[in-house]
Scaffold this motif. Structure first.
Motif, short mmCIF file in Angstrom:
data_model
loop_
_atom_site.label_atom_id
_atom_site.label_comp_id
_atom_site.label_asym_id
_atom_site.label_seq_id
_atom_site.Cartn_x
_atom_site.Cartn_y
_atom_site.Cartn_z
N ILE A 56 -40.44 -53.95 -12.83
CA ILE A 56 -40.55 -52.58 -13.34
C ILE A 56 -39.34 -51.79 -12.87
O ILE A 56 -39.04 -51.74 -11.69
CB ILE A 56 -41.83 -51.91 -12.82
CG1 ILE A 56 -43.06 -52.71 -13.23
CG2 ILE A 56 -41.93 -50.48 -13.37
CD1 ILE A 56 -44.33 -52.22 -12.63
N PHE A 57 -38.66 -51.18 -13.81
CA PHE A 57 -37.53 -50.35 -13.47
C PHE A 57 -38.03 -48.98 -13.07
O PHE A 57 -39.15 -48.59 -13.36
CB PHE A 57 -36.57 -50.25 -14.65
CG PHE A 57 -36.04 -51.58 -15.10
CD1 PHE A 57 -36.50 -52.16 -16.27
CD2 PHE A 57 -35.10 -52.25 -14.36
CE1 PHE A 57 -36.03 -53.39 -16.67
CE2 PHE A 57 -34.61 -53.48 -14.75
CZ PHE A 57 -35.07 -54.05 -15.92
N SER A 58 -37.21 -48.23 -12.41
CA SER A 58 -37.61 -46.90 -11.98
C SER A 58 -37.56 -45.94 -13.17
O SER A 58 -37.07 -46.26 -14.23
CB SER A 58 -36.70 -46.39 -10.87
OG SER A 58 -35.38 -46.32 -11.33
N ASN A 59 -38.11 -44.77 -12.95
CA ASN A 59 -38.06 -43.69 -13.93
C ASN A 59 -38.76 -44.05 -15.24
O ASN A 59 -38.24 -43.83 -16.32
CB ASN A 59 -36.61 -43.31 -14.22
CG ASN A 59 -36.51 -41.93 -14.83
OD1 ASN A 59 -37.37 -41.09 -14.61
ND2 ASN A 59 -35.47 -41.68 -15.60
N TYR A 60 -39.94 -44.61 -15.13
CA TYR A 60 -40.70 -44.97 -16.33
C TYR A 60 -41.89 -44.03 -16.48
O TYR A 60 -42.47 -43.58 -15.51
CB TYR A 60 -41.19 -46.42 -16.26
CG TYR A 60 -42.01 -46.71 -15.03
CD1 TYR A 60 -41.40 -47.12 -13.84
CD2 TYR A 60 -43.40 -46.59 -15.04
CE1 TYR A 60 -42.14 -47.38 -12.70
CE2 TYR A 60 -44.15 -46.85 -13.90
CZ TYR A 60 -43.52 -47.24 -12.74
OH TYR A 60 -44.24 -47.50 -11.61
N TRP A 89 -42.24 -39.99 -14.85
CA TRP A 89 -42.06 -40.66 -13.57
C TRP A 89 -42.35 -39.72 -12.40
O TRP A 89 -43.07 -40.08 -11.46
CB TRP A 89 -40.63 -41.18 -13.47
CG TRP A 89 -40.20 -41.55 -12.09
CD1 TRP A 89 -39.38 -40.84 -11.27
CD2 TRP A 89 -40.60 -42.71 -11.35
NE1 TRP A 89 -39.24 -41.50 -10.07
CE2 TRP A 89 -39.96 -42.63 -10.09
CE3 TRP A 89 -41.41 -43.80 -11.64
CZ2 TRP A 89 -40.13 -43.62 -9.12
CZ3 TRP A 89 -41.58 -44.78 -10.67
CH2 TRP A 89 -40.95 -44.67 -9.43
N ILE A 123 -46.94 -48.76 -20.07
CA ILE A 123 -45.69 -48.32 -19.44
C ILE A 123 -44.64 -48.14 -20.52
O ILE A 123 -44.53 -48.96 -21.44
CB ILE A 123 -45.20 -49.36 -18.41
CG1 ILE A 123 -45.98 -49.21 -17.10
CG2 ILE A 123 -43.72 -49.20 -18.12
CD1 ILE A 123 -45.54 -50.17 -16.02
N ASN A 124 -43.87 -47.09 -20.37
CA ASN A 124 -42.78 -46.80 -21.30
C ASN A 124 -41.45 -46.93 -20.56
O ASN A 124 -41.11 -46.11 -19.72
CB ASN A 124 -42.93 -45.40 -21.88
CG ASN A 124 -41.94 -45.13 -22.99
OD1 ASN A 124 -40.79 -45.56 -22.93
ND2 ASN A 124 -42.37 -44.41 -24.00
N GLN A 125 -40.72 -48.00 -20.88
CA GLN A 125 -39.36 -48.19 -20.35
C GLN A 125 -38.42 -48.21 -21.54
O GLN A 125 -37.72 -49.18 -21.80
CB GLN A 125 -39.27 -49.48 -19.52
CG GLN A 125 -40.20 -49.48 -18.32
CD GLN A 125 -39.98 -50.67 -17.40
OE1 GLN A 125 -39.72 -50.53 -16.22
NE2 GLN A 125 -40.15 -51.85 -17.96
N LYS A 167 -47.65 -47.71 -7.82
CA LYS A 167 -47.37 -48.08 -9.22
C LYS A 167 -48.65 -47.99 -10.03
O LYS A 167 -49.01 -48.89 -10.79
CB LYS A 167 -46.77 -49.47 -9.30
CG LYS A 167 -45.42 -49.60 -8.63
CD LYS A 167 -44.85 -51.01 -8.77
CE LYS A 167 -43.52 -51.14 -8.07
NZ LYS A 167 -42.98 -52.52 -8.16
#
Length: 116
Positions: free
Chosen positions: A28-32, A53, A98-100, A77
């Motif tokens: 998982i990347f940050s700022n999602y 986020w 989750i929205n990335q 998370k």
């Protein structure tokens, strides 16, 4: 690979409350952003609520405004959906996501049934 595991839900009478939880793991990347959707039998999946986020911005479907509250705990998370004043029309399978860049990862779904 990203996994979302949901908990909570169940059956309640109209006017009651339920709380849904969803915990993410994996790459998982940050700022999602995280959100909740639902799908009732015979209907398409629809947006319920989303949170950025930092948690500073929340968005709700008109049908749940004032009754549902979305929150998140970035350290865990996790995202939560507190549902109050439930109505029979809230009956559906609820999904976290989750929205990335797009709503690309989904939980397994949790049944919420509200009886009149």
């Amino acid at each position: 690979q990203v996994q979302l595991v949901q908990s909570g839900g169940g059956s309640v009478q109209a006017g009651g409350s339920l709380r849904l939880s969803c915990t993410a793991s994996g790459r998982i990347f940050s700022n999602y952003a995280m959100g909740w959707f639902r799908q009732a039998p015979g209907n398409e999946r629809e947006f319920v609520a989303a949170i950025t986020w930092a948690g500073g911005t929340t968005t709700y479907a008109d049908s749940v405004k004032g009754r549902f509250t979305i929150s998140r705990d970035n350290a865990k998370k996790a995202v939560y959906l507190q549902m109050n004043s439930l109505k029979p029309e809230d009956t559906a399978v609820y999904y976290c996501a989750i929205n990335q860049g797009s709503w690309g990862y989904w939980g397994q779904g949790t049944q919420v049934t509200v009886s009149s």
